[in-house]
Motif scaffolding. Structure first.
Motif, PDB file in Angstrom:
ATOM      1  N   ILE A 147      12.737 -64.069   9.766  1.00  0.00           N
ATOM      2  CA  ILE A 147      13.146 -64.023   9.674  1.00  0.00           C
ATOM      3  C   ILE A 147      13.590 -64.524  11.291  1.00  0.00           C
ATOM      4  O   ILE A 147      15.262 -65.162  11.353  1.00  0.00           O
ATOM      5  CB  ILE A 147      13.705 -62.834   8.832  1.00  0.00           C
ATOM      6  N   GLN A 148      13.566 -64.108  12.098  1.00  0.00           N
ATOM      7  CA  GLN A 148      13.831 -64.528  13.692  1.00  0.00           C
ATOM      8  C   GLN A 148      13.395 -66.157  13.849  1.00  0.00           C
ATOM      9  O   GLN A 148      14.465 -66.660  14.335  1.00  0.00           O
ATOM     10  CB  GLN A 148      12.816 -63.649  14.284  1.00  0.00           C
ATOM     11  N   LEU A 149      13.099 -66.657  12.856  1.00  0.00           N
ATOM     12  CA  LEU A 149      12.773 -68.314  13.439  1.00  0.00           C
ATOM     13  C   LEU A 149      13.961 -68.755  12.675  1.00  0.00           C
ATOM     14  O   LEU A 149      14.375 -69.602  12.874  1.00  0.00           O
ATOM     15  CB  LEU A 149      11.922 -68.926  13.420  1.00  0.00           C
ATOM     16  N   LEU A 150      14.470 -67.899  11.603  1.00  0.00           N
ATOM     17  CA  LEU A 150      14.971 -68.967  10.846  1.00  0.00           C
ATOM     18  C   LEU A 150      16.482 -68.629   9.985  1.00  0.00           C
ATOM     19  O   LEU A 150      16.774 -68.843   9.385  1.00  0.00           O
ATOM     20  CB  LEU A 150      14.049 -69.541   8.691  1.00  0.00           C
ATOM     21  N   GLY A 151      16.737 -67.169   9.900  1.00  0.00           N
ATOM     22  CA  GLY A 151      17.135 -66.520   9.431  1.00  0.00           C
ATOM     23  C   GLY A 151      17.418 -65.553   8.594  1.00  0.00           C
ATOM     24  O   GLY A 151      16.152 -65.709   8.399  1.00  0.00           O
ATOM     25  N   TYR A 152      17.856 -65.472   8.430  1.00  0.00           N
ATOM     26  CA  TYR A 152      17.675 -63.635   7.297  1.00  0.00           C
ATOM     27  C   TYR A 152      18.469 -64.222   5.752  1.00  0.00           C
ATOM     28  O   TYR A 152      18.050 -63.683   4.530  1.00  0.00           O
ATOM     29  CB  TYR A 152      18.592 -62.175   7.146  1.00  0.00           C
ATOM     30  N   ASN A 153      18.680 -65.161   5.350  1.00  0.00           N
ATOM     31  CA  ASN A 153      19.879 -65.929   4.318  1.00  0.00           C
ATOM     32  C   ASN A 153      18.416 -66.989   3.951  1.00  0.00           C
ATOM     33  O   ASN A 153      18.721 -68.229   4.286  1.00  0.00           O
ATOM     34  CB  ASN A 153      21.367 -66.487   4.567  1.00  0.00           C
ATOM     35  N   ILE A 154      17.224 -66.400   4.039  1.00  0.00           N
ATOM     36  CA  ILE A 154      16.408 -67.170   3.149  1.00  0.00           C
ATOM     37  C   ILE A 154      15.816 -66.810   2.263  1.00  0.00           C
ATOM     38  O   ILE A 154      16.278 -66.032   1.217  1.00  0.00           O
ATOM     39  CB  ILE A 154      15.205 -67.528   4.668  1.00  0.00           C
ATOM     40  N   TYR A 168       9.787 -71.476   3.443  1.00  0.00           N
ATOM     41  CA  TYR A 168      10.424 -70.710   3.407  1.00  0.00           C
ATOM     42  C   TYR A 168      12.194 -71.488   4.185  1.00  0.00           C
ATOM     43  O   TYR A 168      11.519 -72.085   5.373  1.00  0.00           O
ATOM     44  CB  TYR A 168      10.700 -69.245   4.868  1.00  0.00           C
ATOM     45  N   SER A 169      12.823 -71.293   2.929  1.00  0.00           N
ATOM     46  CA  SER A 169      13.816 -72.392   3.643  1.00  0.00           C
ATOM     47  C   SER A 169      15.524 -71.292   3.656  1.00  0.00           C
ATOM     48  O   SER A 169      15.484 -70.070   3.004  1.00  0.00           O
ATOM     49  CB  SER A 169      13.881 -73.446   2.652  1.00  0.00           C
ATOM     50  N   PRO A 170      16.361 -71.817   3.478  1.00  0.00           N
ATOM     51  CA  PRO A 170      17.997 -71.354   3.521  1.00  0.00           C
ATOM     52  C   PRO A 170      17.467 -71.542   2.233  1.00  0.00           C
ATOM     53  O   PRO A 170      17.402 -71.986   1.630  1.00  0.00           O
ATOM     54  CB  PRO A 170      18.868 -71.999   4.435  1.00  0.00           C
ATOM     55  N   ILE A 171      19.073 -70.554   1.558  1.00  0.00           N
ATOM     56  CA  ILE A 171      18.432 -69.716   0.252  1.00  0.00           C
ATOM     57  C   ILE A 171      19.385 -71.165  -0.255  1.00  0.00           C
ATOM     58  O   ILE A 171      19.473 -71.570  -1.717  1.00  0.00           O
ATOM     59  CB  ILE A 171      19.342 -69.171   0.210  1.00  0.00           C
ATOM     60  N   TRP A 172      20.438 -71.812   0.321  1.00  0.00           N
ATOM     61  CA  TRP A 172      21.728 -72.903  -0.122  1.00  0.00           C
ATOM     62  C   TRP A 172      20.377 -74.028  -0.788  1.00  0.00           C
ATOM     63  O   TRP A 172      20.951 -75.260  -0.985  1.00  0.00           O
ATOM     64  CB  TRP A 172      22.586 -73.113   0.521  1.00  0.00           C
ATOM     65  N   LEU A 221      13.090 -64.770  -3.934  1.00  0.00           N
ATOM     66  CA  LEU A 221      12.564 -65.640  -5.472  1.00  0.00           C
ATOM     67  C   LEU A 221      13.960 -66.436  -5.729  1.00  0.00           C
ATOM     68  O   LEU A 221      14.774 -66.673  -6.463  1.00  0.00           O
ATOM     69  CB  LEU A 221      12.544 -64.837  -6.126  1.00  0.00           C
ATOM     70  N   GLY A 222      15.431 -66.014  -4.283  1.00  0.00           N
ATOM     71  CA  GLY A 222      16.330 -66.948  -5.231  1.00  0.00           C
ATOM     72  C   GLY A 222      17.375 -65.624  -5.723  1.00  0.00           C
ATOM     73  O   GLY A 222      18.692 -66.691  -6.153  1.00  0.00           O
ATOM     74  N   LEU A 223      16.977 -65.206  -5.616  1.00  0.00           N
ATOM     75  CA  LEU A 223      18.401 -63.612  -7.294  1.00  0.00           C
ATOM     76  C   LEU A 223      18.792 -63.645  -5.978  1.00  0.00           C
ATOM     77  O   LEU A 223      18.847 -61.935  -5.616  1.00  0.00           O
ATOM     78  CB  LEU A 223      17.404 -63.657  -8.111  1.00  0.00           C
ATOM     79  N   ILE A 224      20.136 -63.953  -5.539  1.00  0.00           N
ATOM     80  CA  ILE A 224      21.668 -63.542  -4.769  1.00  0.00           C
ATOM     81  C   ILE A 224      22.710 -62.874  -5.264  1.00  0.00           C
ATOM     82  O   ILE A 224      23.528 -61.838  -5.310  1.00  0.00           O
ATOM     83  CB  ILE A 224      21.076 -63.846  -3.675  1.00  0.00           C
ATOM     84  N   SER A 225      23.029 -64.350  -6.557  1.00  0.00           N
ATOM     85  CA  SER A 225      24.141 -64.050  -7.046  1.00  0.00           C
ATOM     86  C   SER A 225      24.912 -64.758  -8.264  1.00  0.00           C
ATOM     87  O   SER A 225      23.970 -65.868  -7.928  1.00  0.00           O
ATOM     88  CB  SER A 225      25.193 -64.286  -5.780  1.00  0.00           C
ATOM     89  N   ASP A 226      25.377 -64.704  -8.862  1.00  0.00           N
ATOM     90  CA  ASP A 226      25.446 -65.200 -10.335  1.00  0.00           C
ATOM     91  C   ASP A 226      26.579 -66.547  -9.428  1.00  0.00           C
ATOM     92  O   ASP A 226      26.991 -67.541 -10.344  1.00  0.00           O
ATOM     93  CB  ASP A 226      26.086 -64.730 -11.089  1.00  0.00           C
ATOM     94  N   ASN A 227      27.599 -66.240  -8.169  1.00  0.00           N
ATOM     95  CA  ASN A 227      27.669 -67.342  -8.006  1.00  0.00           C
ATOM     96  C   ASN A 227      27.249 -68.309  -6.713  1.00  0.00           C
ATOM     97  O   ASN A 227      27.213 -67.763  -6.088  1.00  0.00           O
ATOM     98  CB  ASN A 227      29.001 -66.663  -7.172  1.00  0.00           C
ATOM     99  N   ASN A 267      28.177 -67.792  -3.107  1.00  0.00           N
ATOM    100  CA  ASN A 267      27.711 -67.525  -2.059  1.00  0.00           C
ATOM    101  C   ASN A 267      26.229 -67.137  -1.592  1.00  0.00           C
ATOM    102  O   ASN A 267      25.686 -66.948  -0.942  1.00  0.00           O
ATOM    103  CB  ASN A 267      27.005 -65.467  -3.323  1.00  0.00           C
ATOM    104  N   TYR A 268      25.426 -68.622  -1.965  1.00  0.00           N
ATOM    105  CA  TYR A 268      24.344 -68.817  -1.331  1.00  0.00           C
ATOM    106  C   TYR A 268      24.677 -69.705   0.016  1.00  0.00           C
ATOM    107  O   TYR A 268      23.654 -69.348   0.240  1.00  0.00           O
ATOM    108  CB  TYR A 268      24.228 -70.111  -2.143  1.00  0.00           C
TER     109      TYR A 268
END
Length: 267
Positions: A78-85, A212-216, A241-247, A250-251
């Protein structure tokens, strides 16, 4: 785990400068044993080979899936890549002794390369940014070179670099081989030049890569994670696992409630 957390600022600096980390004794011996038992079961269902490459390995056994949110490593990522991963890839590689260099259908070696798509990620002044990071769990005795070790060119992630030869068998003046013991962890970004050497020893190489990569970004293992992986998953694991929103928007711009990993961020 406490040692790694307390050293995160120093490890971040080292990673950014050198392009890799080798962390000693991250996994306890009993965890390594359970992972190797799981791998034995996976390989028992595969055709006999000198070399195995098993993608989406987290979906093959719960013991491997447990590494998705491995608490001794995740805060550093998380520190290396950020938390939106998210988890980008899970890849098991096994290389049995192959002193005769017998070619296999599952790649018994990998020449020098940077990871990424084809054509490659865009560059600025010839340098590729870090788009994803791989965590390599070493599960066999790789304490000596020439056991199918991963080769790297330190600092090649943040400079214009092209190897004199892309053949992994040609020793490059800048190269080093990553040597580690079962339970050690090797971390590197996709833009570091690296290679998978042939195994000319009498030891079997076992390494398990979780990236690990950005979730987008699109993950490599699946379009969407399987129901088996998502069942009873914690909020953190669901994010990974990539499940944060149906929209899909939001990724790119998630609400804080969608990214529980933010609570583990040092920022």
């Amino acid at each position: 785990m406490t040692m790694i957390k307390s050293a995160i600022p120093e490890l971040t600096k080292q990673f950014n400068e050198e392009g890799y980390l080798l962390l000693k004794g991250v996994l306890p011996a009993d965890k390594v044993t359970r992972l190797n038992d799981a791998i034995d079961g996976i390989l028992a269902g595969e055709p006999e080979s000198l070399s195995y490459n098993v993608y989406n390995s987290i979906d093959r056994h719960e013991e491997i899936a447990s590494l998705i949110d491995e608490p001794s490593v995740l805060p550093l990522i998380i520190q290396l890549l950020g938390y939106n991963i998210q988890l980008h890839i899970s890849h098991l590689t096994v290389r049995k002794p192959n002193p005769e260099d017998v070619r296999t259908t599952t790649s018994s070696f990998i020449n020098w390369h940077q990871d990424g798509p084809h054509p490659q990620f865009p560059t600025i002044d010839g340098i590729t940014s870090t788009y994803y990071i791989k965590v390599c769990y070493i599960l066999s005795d790789m304490s000596e070179p020439n056991r199918g070790n991963t080769k790297i060119i330190p600092r090649s992630h943040n400079c214009v670099y092209q190897p004199d030869s892309q053949n992994v068998r040609d020793k490059l003046p800048e190269e080093i081989q990553i040597c580690g013991e079962p339970g050690d962890v090797f971390i590197f970004p996709q833009n570091l030049w690296h290679a998978g050497a042939p195994n000319h020893s009498d030891h079997t190489r076992r390494q398990l890569f979780l990236g690990y990569s950005p979730i987008w970004m699109r993950p490599i293992d699946y379009k969407t994670a399987s129901e088996r992986l998502l069942k009873d998953a914690s909020p953190i694991r669901k994010q990974l696992l990539g499940l944060i929103s149906d929209n899909p928007f939001n990724y790119y711009v998630p609400d804080d409630s969608m990214v529980p990993l933010k609570k583990l961020s040092l920022e």
